[in-house]
Design a protein around this motif. Structure first.
Motif, short mmCIF file in Angstrom:
data_model
loop_
_atom_site.label_atom_id
_atom_site.label_comp_id
_atom_site.label_asym_id
_atom_site.label_seq_id
_atom_site.Cartn_x
_atom_site.Cartn_y
_atom_site.Cartn_z
N THR A 1 34.11 34.64 38.60
CA THR A 1 34.50 35.19 39.79
C THR A 1 33.21 35.39 40.96
N TRP A 2 33.52 35.53 42.14
CA TRP A 2 32.50 35.64 43.39
C TRP A 2 33.50 36.20 44.42
N ASP A 3 32.89 36.66 45.44
CA ASP A 3 33.55 37.07 46.56
C ASP A 3 32.89 36.17 47.68
N PRO B 1 37.85 38.10 47.31
CA PRO B 1 37.59 37.99 45.76
C PRO B 1 38.19 36.66 45.13
N SER C 1 38.67 34.30 41.49
CA SER C 1 38.45 34.38 39.88
C SER C 1 39.01 33.21 39.44
N ASN D 1 28.37 38.40 44.75
CA ASN D 1 28.69 38.99 43.43
C ASN D 1 29.31 37.83 42.47
#
Length: 272
Positions: free
Chosen positions: A111-113, A182, A184, A244
């Motif tokens: 996951t990341w933003d 976001p 994922s 993140n």
């Protein structure tokens, strides 16, 4: 005695986390450290990293030099972030041992933003699962390279694509996310052996699923023996800003406790 107690506490905490939440965080980075124009020369990244492999991994630039900008990772157009071995920064980190500690099969989620507020419609971000270990190889794009077992690409214009050793498929369910997006991606692996099936289970963009059903046409194709390498990529944006980043794994239920002992062995070796 203090160190032994710390390892025992880590084991208990990991076991509890695995049984209650299912997923175990292998690696994370919030990038909340001082701005720099070159992450490779900015010293240890441990202050913002978390997860079981926090002190085993350092991110390194590929193709173009990466930055830290206002607590985000800056990927200049046509650049990638590689996961390297902190103890030997010249070598890419092999995730196979950490994954094997939780069993021969499992589910990996990344996951990341993506801060796409300044991006153009054609700009994109992507993640690659299963790349070769040639650190001198600098292809123009990694996600659709013939040596990449499974790559997933998200464009700001709404397109989502996946690649099987360079062969592209565009998903019919485009996303409509903007701003801070976001992302994922979940990938199941039936085994950690060469030729083991990989299944793309989910591609969430802006909180919405873009994959209509799992796709099981992928497989590990180890060009370098049995090592699992991952790579993060961006194009456009000048730079792409991401935040993140988290890599987690859901282990086989029967391997939760055994996996905890296996990871402790890995960490003990890394500290000597």
């Amino acid at each position: 005695m203090k160190k032994n107690h710390l390892f025992l506490s880590s084991l208990v905490a990991l076991s509890a986390l695995s049984q209650t939440a299912g997923a175990v965080v292998l690696f994370s980075d919030t990038f909340d450290r001082s701005d720099t124009t070159n992450i490779d020369d900015a010293g240890s990244q441990n202050s913002t990293q978390g997860g079981l492999l926090a002190t085993n991994i350092e991110l390194r630039s590929s193709k173009q030099t990466l930055d830290i900008i206002s607590g985000q990772l800056g990927l200049p157009s046509n650049s990638r972030a590689r996961f390297h071995d902190e103890a030997n920064a010249g070598s890419r980190y092999d995730f196979s041992s950490a994954l094997a500690a939780f069993g021969s099969s499992g589910l990996m989620t990344v996951t990341w933003d993506w801060n796409a507020s300044a991006a153009d419609p054609g700009d994109w971000t992507s993640f690659s699962f299963g790349t070769d270990d040639d650190t001198s190889l600098e292809p123009d794009v990694r996600v659709n390279h013939s040596t990449t077992d499974l790559g997933v690409l998200v464009k700001l214009n709404g397109d989502v694509e996946y690649f099987d050793n360079g062969v592209a498929t565009t998903l019919t369910a485009a996303h409509s996310a903007t701003g801070s997006i976001p992302i994922s991606i979940s990938v199941a692996y039936a085994s950690l052996d060469n030729g083991g099936t990989l299944t793309l289970q989910s591609v969430m963009v802006g909180g919405a699923e873009t994959l209509s059903s799992p796709v099981s046409t992928f497989a590990w194709d180890f060009d370098d023996g049995s090592q699992v390498h991952l790579e993060f990529e961006g194009r456009g944006g000048n730079p792409n800003l991401v935040d993140n980043l988290t890599i987690s794994v859901v282990p086989e239920p029967s391997m939760i406790l055994l996996g905890s002992f296996g990871l402790l062995a890995i960490f003990r070796r890394s500290r000597h």
